[in-house]
Design an enzyme around this catalytic site. Structure first.
Site, PDB file in Angstrom:
ATOM      1  N   CYS A 376      20.045 -34.944  55.863  1.00  0.00           N
ATOM      2  CA  CYS A 376      20.747 -35.389  54.667  1.00  0.00           C
ATOM      3  C   CYS A 376      20.006 -36.585  54.086  1.00  0.00           C
ATOM      4  O   CYS A 376      19.433 -37.378  54.826  1.00  0.00           O
ATOM      5  CB  CYS A 376      22.170 -35.805  54.993  1.00  0.00           C
ATOM      6  SG  CYS A 376      23.147 -34.517  55.727  1.00  0.00           S
ATOM      7  N   GLU A 410      16.263 -29.910  55.274  1.00  0.00           N
ATOM      8  CA  GLU A 410      17.204 -28.828  55.587  1.00  0.00           C
ATOM      9  C   GLU A 410      17.777 -28.270  54.291  1.00  0.00           C
ATOM     10  O   GLU A 410      18.089 -29.007  53.365  1.00  0.00           O
ATOM     11  CB  GLU A 410      18.334 -29.368  56.480  1.00  0.00           C
ATOM     12  CG  GLU A 410      19.241 -28.295  57.029  1.00  0.00           C
ATOM     13  CD  GLU A 410      20.248 -28.853  58.044  1.00  0.00           C
ATOM     14  OE1 GLU A 410      21.411 -29.067  57.659  1.00  0.00           O
ATOM     15  OE2 GLU A 410      19.853 -29.070  59.193  1.00  0.00           O
TER      16      GLU A 410
END
Length: 520
Positions: A376, A410
């Site tokens: 993140c 990601e």
């Protein structure tokens, strides 16, 4: 005299019509407006002009005899959702939720429930064969029955939210056109790699595809959101305002702070330990006891006023959980856990006489089987559009270089995160291509693998970026890269704006082998 915090308001979105309006009919009564209804709602766009986009009613509440409606604007990002009064509703254009036909359930009992237009779409999609290609809007998740939620569950795999790469800087985004005079570069493609280069078509861009999202959270620490738990509660912003140091922030999304704090007009956070309290008096009392003037953990980078701190999610659980709760207010696509043990957090700060103030952060798995170097990433709103987003991205790749690995963020990326990564990849790759020197008057040559090794950007991201920039061409049996004058000029202008850069000499970082459990 105490310093008055600055207040940040944000307006996003473009002036869109909201789709075709329904035919005018008899005006509905306010009492008839319920969850699931759709109707045009008055709002101001970026140009400060009035518009009436179509919106869905997610919730209704009554305060002192005055009704308020929580609306989601169809085809707009959820961060624009808001409470509105009845005078902003166009009741002549209302679409009531459809009723489902009573069907037998597993228990043999029949039942029906109100059905929003989104549920109608989902039913039609489910009826199609698996081979039928279907485009489903990502922004408008299906509404589910209103869930009972008197408290936030403490199950690590349940509601403790989702946080994701919602980054900032699109400054210096390249305006690319092919044409004009071109500078050709020969790219040596290894035999047998031709299909690899061609496998990422425009519909299979490695950053845009959300295929492969697991239906349940991965136990390795992946933060990809499990959208099956999306309901009315998590679709609605629950925090009105956050005071963090000298800034006041308006949250964009739901964050699972304790239920009793969601009714407060302002939630107060200590900017150093990120502890949340219910009042300014409580915060002042906390500050007399809090000895922190910087994030916990090791300072691994400092240049000028910018510092980075490495924080172990196992050793500093309280701080890591509080950081995730704050980040969830501005991130929507991923799931946040109480179990922060599998993660490392890298917090970027800005230093002044009062301490190290948080600017943004990114997290990464200690062990990633898929070469993720970012789980993140977030730049806080007061610091967005100032170059800090690209600085976070650049730092994540600098760590990958020290580790001797290639990395990738990601997936899926948020809309703002995708813009930032594409801009960073474009600038980084063009910087290398433009620095190549020709030998003996021949075209300079470089391979995809060499670009990947120099930058630590994964090969798939290098290929997708070259395709996004439309640089790859097939000429006389080999792939060549052609740089137009427009691309070169645009890149040079963008790099002039990019003042903040990572200096590898200021990084003091020793990677650990997290496969040895003793390191945890």
């Amino acid at each position: 005299m105490p310093h008055k915090p600055s207040f940040y308001f944000y307006h996003f979105g473009e002036g869109r019509s909201g789709g075709r309006r329904p035919e005018a009919g008899k005006m509905a009564e306010v009492a008839e407006v319920v969850e699931g209804c759709r109707l045009p709602v008055l709002r101001r766009n970026q140009d400060n002009e009035d518009e009436w986009p179509l919106a869905e009613i997610l919730s209704v509440k009554d305060i002192g005899g005055k009704k308020l409606f929580y609306v989601h604007y169809i085809d707009f990002n959820k961060r624009l959702d808001e409470w509105v009064t009845q005078d902003r509703l166009d009741l002549k254009k209302i679409q009531f939720p459809k009723k489902e036909v009573k069907t037998p359930t597993k228990n043999g009992l029949s039942g029906s429930r109100p059905n929003s237009p989104e549920r109608e779409v989902k039913r039609k999609v489910d009826a199609l064969s698996p081979a039928t290609p279907v485009l489903v809007p990502q922004e408008t998740a299906p509404s589910s029955a209103f869930a009972q939620c008197s408290r936030i569950p403490l199950d690590p795999r349940e509601y403790l939210g989702g946080y994701e790469n919602d980054d900032d800087t699109h400054d210096g985004e390249l305006q690319l056109q092919n044409g004009a005079a071109r500078r050709p570069l020969a790219v040596a493609v290894q035999p047998g790699r031709k299909r690899k280069a061609n496998c990422l078509g425009p519909d299979e861009d490695s950053q845009d595809s959300s295929d492969g999202i697991p239906s349940a959270p991965r136990m390795t620490g992946s933060l990809v959101s499990d959208r099956s738990h999306d309901d009315i509660i998590t679709r609605m912003k629950n925090i009105e305002c956050i005071e963090l140091g000298r800034h006041r922030l308006k949250p964009w999304y739901f964050s699972p702070y304790p239920q009793e704090l969601t009714t407060l007009p302002v939630l107060y956070l200590c900017e150093f330990c990120l502890k949340f309290v219910k009042s300014l008096k409580c915060l002042q009392r906390h500050l007399t006891k809090c000895n922190l003037r910087h994030p916990p953990g090791n300072e691994i980078y400092r240049k000028g006023t910018i510092s980075f701190f490495e924080i172990d999610g196992r050793k500093n659980k309280s701080y890591s959980q509080n950081l995730c709760l704050l980040a969830k207010c501005f991130l929507d696509h991923k799931t946040l856990y109480y179990d922060t043990d599998p993660f490392l957090f890298y917090v970027m700060t800005e230093y002044d006489s009062k301490g190290f103030h948080i600017v943004g952060y990114f997290s990464k798995e200690k062990e990633s089987t898929e070469d993720y170097n970012v789980a993140c990433i977030l730049t806080l709103p007061p610091y967005q559009r100032r170059g800090y987003g690209k600085l976070l991205i650049e730092f994540s790749y600098e760590l990958s270089k020290v580790e001797g690995k290639t990395g990738t963020p990601e997936k899926p990326l948020s809309d703002l995160g995708l813009l930032s990564y594409r801009s960073y990849w474009s600038q980084t790759i063009l910087e290398i291509l433009m620095s190549l020197k020709s030998d003996n008057g021949e075209r300079p040559q470089i391979t995809i693998n060499e670009i990947s090794e120099i930058t630590s950007v994964k090969k798939e991201d290098v290929i997708s970026t070259l395709q996004y920039l439309n640089l790859i061409n097939y000429y006389k049996g080999q792939y060549i890269l052609t740089l137009s004058e427009d691309i070169v000029d645009g890149h040079e202008r963008a790099m002039l704006k990019r003042i903040l850069r990572i200096d590898s000499k200021c990084l003091h970082f020793t990677p650990k082998d997290w496969s040895k459990r003793g390191k945890w």
